[in-house]
Design an enzyme around this catalytic site. Structure first.
Site, PDB file in Angstrom:
ATOM      1  CD  GLU A  67      41.381  50.610  51.994  1.00  0.00           C
ATOM      2  OE1 GLU A  67      42.527  50.288  51.597  1.00  0.00           O
ATOM      3  OE2 GLU A  67      40.560  49.796  52.431  1.00  0.00           O
TER       4      GLU A  67
HETATM    5  N1  COA Z   1      32.624  51.283  44.439  1.00  0.00           N
HETATM    6  C1  COA Z   1      31.702  51.632  43.540  1.00  0.00           C
HETATM    7  N2  COA Z   1      31.731  51.269  42.247  1.00  0.00           N
HETATM    8  C2  COA Z   1      32.762  50.510  41.859  1.00  0.00           C
HETATM    9  C3  COA Z   1      33.777  50.103  42.748  1.00  0.00           C
HETATM   10  C4  COA Z   1      33.680  50.526  44.092  1.00  0.00           C
HETATM   11  N3  COA Z   1      34.583  50.170  45.023  1.00  0.00           N
HETATM   12  N4  COA Z   1      34.670  49.357  42.050  1.00  0.00           N
HETATM   13  C5  COA Z   1      34.209  49.297  40.789  1.00  0.00           C
HETATM   14  N5  COA Z   1      33.064  49.999  40.660  1.00  0.00           N
HETATM   15  C6  COA Z   1      32.256  50.184  39.462  1.00  0.00           C
HETATM   16  C7  COA Z   1      32.899  51.135  38.478  1.00  0.00           C
HETATM   17  O1  COA Z   1      32.674  52.485  38.843  1.00  0.00           O
HETATM   18  C8  COA Z   1      32.200  50.750  37.201  1.00  0.00           C
HETATM   19  O2  COA Z   1      30.923  51.362  37.177  1.00  0.00           O
HETATM   20  P1  COA Z   1      30.302  51.896  35.754  1.00  0.00           P
HETATM   21  O3  COA Z   1      30.106  50.643  34.957  1.00  0.00           O
HETATM   22  O4  COA Z   1      29.047  52.554  36.187  1.00  0.00           O
HETATM   23  O5  COA Z   1      31.343  52.810  35.188  1.00  0.00           O
HETATM   24  C9  COA Z   1      31.975  49.251  37.347  1.00  0.00           C
HETATM   25  O6  COA Z   1      32.137  48.971  38.757  1.00  0.00           O
HETATM   26  C10 COA Z   1      32.988  48.432  36.600  1.00  0.00           C
HETATM   27  O7  COA Z   1      34.286  48.875  36.995  1.00  0.00           O
HETATM   28  P2  COA Z   1      35.486  49.122  35.951  1.00  0.00           P
HETATM   29  O8  COA Z   1      36.541  49.899  36.645  1.00  0.00           O
HETATM   30  O9  COA Z   1      34.948  49.665  34.674  1.00  0.00           O
HETATM   31  O10 COA Z   1      35.918  47.592  35.697  1.00  0.00           O
HETATM   32  P3  COA Z   1      37.365  46.994  35.506  1.00  0.00           P
HETATM   33  O11 COA Z   1      37.158  45.540  35.230  1.00  0.00           O
HETATM   34  O12 COA Z   1      38.166  47.792  34.544  1.00  0.00           O
HETATM   35  O13 COA Z   1      38.093  47.144  36.953  1.00  0.00           O
HETATM   36  C11 COA Z   1      38.266  47.046  39.366  1.00  0.00           C
HETATM   37  C12 COA Z   1      37.546  46.523  38.096  1.00  0.00           C
HETATM   38  C13 COA Z   1      37.530  46.457  40.560  1.00  0.00           C
HETATM   39  C14 COA Z   1      39.721  46.533  39.342  1.00  0.00           C
HETATM   40  C15 COA Z   1      38.250  48.600  39.376  1.00  0.00           C
HETATM   41  O14 COA Z   1      36.908  49.023  39.197  1.00  0.00           O
HETATM   42  C16 COA Z   1      38.754  49.217  40.647  1.00  0.00           C
HETATM   43  O15 COA Z   1      39.943  49.356  40.822  1.00  0.00           O
HETATM   44  N6  COA Z   1      37.814  49.632  41.567  1.00  0.00           N
HETATM   45  C17 COA Z   1      38.182  50.385  42.750  1.00  0.00           C
HETATM   46  C18 COA Z   1      38.559  49.432  43.859  1.00  0.00           C
HETATM   47  C19 COA Z   1      39.010  50.175  45.102  1.00  0.00           C
HETATM   48  O16 COA Z   1      39.851  51.035  45.076  1.00  0.00           O
HETATM   49  N7  COA Z   1      38.405  49.788  46.237  1.00  0.00           N
HETATM   50  C20 COA Z   1      38.723  50.364  47.515  1.00  0.00           C
HETATM   51  C21 COA Z   1      37.534  51.105  48.020  1.00  0.00           C
HETATM   52  S1  COA Z   1      37.915  51.920  49.556  1.00  0.00           S
END
Ligand code: COA
Length: 268
Positions: free
Chosen positions: A138
């Site tokens: 976060e």
């Molecule tokens: N909320 C909303 N959307 C999310 C999300 C979240 N917590 N985590 C991932 N997504 C979405 C991305 O925006 C992306 O959307 P798009 O296809 O419209 O661009 C889609 O999921 C795929 O994510 P992407 O980052 O392209 O895939 P990846 O395989 O490279 O990485 C994660 C996956 C989960 C490791 C990475 O998305 C990530 O780090 N997400 C944030 C997690 C986070 O910080 N959570 C804490 C929330 S308080």
């Protein structure tokens, strides 16, 4: 339990109910709809006499990437009251799973980030793939792990919490295991095998005893033995004379498998 829930997929196999987070396109990040669904689903499972074990897992590449950041971002347009009410959905969801009277196993893979770590902290057993990625990320987004913190700290303690809350580091299954966030690491097909082994163990125990064993962890954690002695004495006194306790002990002494009643609510 036959109803459906938005953002979830439910699979029933006899006494085992599998609940899948089902928004694979965003790595099962959860919004208000998902949180309402999970809360209602776990309330129903808690009351469902046919369900004896619940498995929580995720469809697609990840278990759960935490809160849906689109949903959180929208809150800037909400009043403080609306903002608090929406945040309370997370608290209610976590508390409902945490206190579900049925054993809950989390089967996790891929991203388990932010609220995803909070979610697994509410489960009784967590089995993960070696490539699963964990983190209370976060602070990297200018936020903090507030609502999930008591559940997470109950699992990993304040020492690990201080480190991971402040660094926001992403870390692997070995470290997650070391800090007590997860309980087993298993490869590919072995993940199902591990979960099935856990399920079998749970099904061979007394349903009332399982619920009572879970309750006692909540009732006594972080309290002195003196402060909880009335609770622990009452719990064992009740269990010893219960139909289930009597049957379990008799079966052991007679060298036969116990015959536990499966009606969850019987005698409670
Ligand atoms: N909320 C909303 N959307 C999310 C999300 C979240 N917590 N985590 C991932 N997504 C979405 C991305 O925006 C992306 O959307 P798009 O296809 O419209 O661009 C889609 O999921 C795929 O994510 P992407 O980052 O392209 O895939 P990846 O395989 O490279 O990485 C994660 C996956 C989960 C490791 C990475 O998305 C990530 O780090 N997400 C944030 C997690 C986070 O910080 N959570 C804490 C929330 S308080």
């Amino acid at each position: 339990m036959t109803r459906t829930y938005d953002h979830l997929e439910i699979e029933r196999q006899g006494p085992v109910t599998r609940v899948y987070l089902n928004r694979p396109e965003i790595h099962n990040a959860f919004d208000d709809t998902s949180m309402r669904s999970l809360t209602e689903c776990f309330r129903a499972l808690g009351d469902d006499a046919d369900t004896r074990v619940v498995v929580l897992a995720g469809r697609g590449k990840s278990f759960c990437a935490g809160a849906d950041l689109n949903w959180m971002k929208r809150m800037v347009g909400y009043s403080e009251e609306e903002n608090l009410r929406d945040s309370a959905l997370l608290q209610t969801m976590l508390d409902t799973i945490d206190r579900c009277p049925k054993p809950v196993i989390a089967q996790v893979h891929g991203a388990v980030l932010g609220g995803g770590t909070g979610l697994i902290s509410t489960c009784d057993s967590v089995v993960a793939t070696p490539t699963a990625l964990f983190g209370a990320t976060e602070v990297k987004l200018g936020l903090l792990p507030a609502v999930i913190s008591p559940f997470l700290i109950a699992k990993i303690g304040p020492s690990h919490a201080r480190d991971i809350f402040m660094t926001g580091e992403r870390f692997g299954a070995d470290r997650a295991m070391h800090m007590g966030l997860i309980h087993h690491v298993a490869e590919g097909d072995d993940l199902d095998a591990w979960v099935n082994k856990k399920v079998e163990r749970l099904l061979s125990s007394g349903p009332q005893a399982l619920a009572a064993a879970k309750r006692i962890v909540h009732d006594v954690s972080f309290r002195s033995p003196e402060a909880v002695k009335d609770i622990t004495l009452a719990a064992i006194a009740k269990a010893r004379v219960s139909e289930e306790g009597q049957e379990g002990m008799a079966a052991f002494l007679e060298r036969r498998p116990p015959k536990f009643k499966v009606d969850w609510n019987a005698g409670d």
